[in-house]
Design an enzyme around this catalytic site. Structure first.
Site: not given
Ligand SMILES: O=c1ccn([C@@H]2O[C@H](COP(=O)(O)OP(=O)(O)O[C@H]3O[C@H](CO)[C@@H](O)[C@H](O)[C@H]3O)[C@@H](O)[C@H]2O)c(=O)[nH]1
Length: 464
Positions: A20, A124, A391
């Protein structure tokens, strides 16, 4: 311009979870580059990460307020990514509510002077109480939604059918009006599974909805060319206006391309190990031959499932880079030796966007968090979708069946509908199909097309 000729001032309040926070930092940088002053509100443990992404922008400043002490949460836990269990998500959301008082204190101080009074607060969706704070000072609150437009519309439409969906067998298809593909019950967030009204997320969802309704509008990290067809349904459902401002991640990238000046915010020292490894792969086996495997910042995976992934990747014979979040999992005996130079396991935070942008990457095995979906597609990389919660099942189905830019890992469910561990041979076949098969080839072409559209959308909107 502000009323006295000073630059407009925007306050940004991200929810404390990397998925987020990151897009809101992109938005902060994009606004700062266009002459807006930005103040980001956060808590002490989250400040270093935010600073690492914004400190080079003089127009962005940080305001740090203490995170409340809450009995249910582990001491010092100020970020969803550090929660030991997903069951603590609701207590975490509730723990942010006492931030209201220091937040209002900051707004009050800002409103003392014309030059610092914010033109709006962008906060948010999981900080619904901020709308009441903004009302007190007559500041418009804009909601930031990190979810896709269509997945949000699906969740909203399905909300009025919860008892109906929860009574279905888990393998029965769910057909909803305005959704151009069929869904399964198992694609929905677990909230839709309980037949009663006791799910702890239900009161939170109704708070979010009310706050969205009372807000000035919603900005969404998506783009017209991808999801423009669903905006009317989104606005109708939310009873407010929406702007698609993404993919926010591309703002920095396109600016860098235009300036032709290297890798911007990427910390070269931190990324060098895997980027060098990817460079070698491009030289050795050519571009597009490495699959990137990562499941976001929040998903929890059993060690048994980790073992199956390890064996599946080994069996597929493809080059891979795999981000492992588990602190307990160790590879099977002899696995590292057998895989050798073919695979790289990363246990620290990586620059996912940098990896996906690398020419060596030809596929992405992902849990389909919306950021990962946007990042993969923006870079023209086809997805192998393996949702893990929230989701993500809807996102996965959307990518594979709706956008046709990916494939799905076949997932079996037990009698209760809980996902069963996916066996290594299934993972192996799915990886091979994505990287070498006909379906993978079609998905790659489609992902490339969407990647081009994503860049055009951002170039058109942000670069003037
Ligand atoms: O080592 C890492 C791990 C993650 N990321 C970043 O972290 C973010 C992860 O976001 P996302 O892929 O959306 O996963 P979640 O962190 O699981 O996201 C939560 O938030 C999202 C947006 O609301 C929802 O779609 C998901 O279901 C919810 O789990 C991305 O930008 C990745 O690039 C990194 O840069 N490095």
């Amino acid at each position: 311009m502000g009323s006295n000729g000073s630059p407009p001032h925007v306050v940004i309040f991200p929810f404390m979870a990397q998925g987020h926070t990151l897009p809101l930092l992109d938005l902060s940088r994009a606004l700062a580059c266009r002459g807006t002053r930005v103040t980001i509100i956060t808590t002490p443990a989250n400040a270093p990460f935010i600073l690492s992404k914004t400190s080079t922008h003089p127009a962005i400043s940080l305001h740090v307020i203490p995170f409340p002490n809450v009995e249910e949460l582990p001491e010092g836990c100020e970020n969803v990514n550090h929660l030991p269990s997903p069951d603590l998500f609701v207590p975490f959301i509730n723990a942010t509510k006492p931030l209201r008082q220091p937040f209002e204190h900051i707004l009050k101080e800002m409103c003392y002077s014309d030059s610092t009074t914010p033109i709006c607060v962008i906060s948010d969706m999981f900080l619904p109480w901020t709308v009441d704070s903004c009302c007190l000072f007559d500041i418009p609150r804009i909601v930031f939604s990190g979810m896709g437009v269509l997945p949000t519309v699906i969740v909203g439409n399905a909300s009025s059918h919860v008892p109906c969906i929860s009574s279905l067998h888990h393998s029965e298809p769910v057909n909803l009006p305005s959704v151009p593909f069929s869904l399964n019950k198992t694609d929905f967030p677990d909230l839709f599974w309980c037949a009663d009204d006791k799910h702890p997320m239900l009161p939170i969802l109704s708070e979010l909805q009310q706050a969205e309704y009372n807000s000035w509008g919603i900005v969404v990290n998506s783009f017209e060319e991808l999801e423009g067809d669903h905006v009317d349904a989104f606005e109708y459902q939310k009873e407010t206006r929406a702007w698609l401002v993404g993919p926010l991640l591309l703002h920095d990238q396109i600016k860098q391309d235009l300036m032709n000046s290297g890798s911007g915010n990427v910390d070269q020292k931190q990324t060098s190990q895997y980027i060098e490894w990817l460079d070698q792969k491009t030289e050795g086996v050519g571009p597009g031959n490495v699959i990137y495997v990562a499941f976001g910042s929040q998903s929890y995976m059993t060690d048994l499932q980790m073992e199956e992934i390890a064996l599946g990747l080994e069996m597929a014979g493809e080059q891979f880079i795999w981000v492992v979040r588990s602190k307990t999992w160790v590879p099977p005996v002899g696995w590292e030796e057998r895989v050798g130079e073919r695979g790289l396991v990363m246990r620290d935070w990586v620059d996912q966007r940098g990896i996906l942008a690398h020419p060596a990457i030809g596929g992405f095995l992902t849990h389909c968090g919306w950021n990962s979906v946007l990042e993969g597609l923006s870079m023209g990389v086809p997805l192998l979708a393996w949702p893990k919660g929230a989701e993500q099942g809807l996102n996965a189905r959307y990518v594979a069946m709706g956008l046709k830019a990916g494939l799905m890992v076949p997932q079996e469910h037990d009698a209760k509908g809980d996902p069963m561990p996916v066996q290594h041979n299934v993972i192996c076949d799915a990886v091979k199909e994505l990287m070498r098969g006909d379906q993978g080839k079609k998905a790659r072409e489609r992902a490339r097309e969407l990647g081009r559209k994503a860049r055009q959308a951002v170039g058109k909107r942000w670069i003037i």
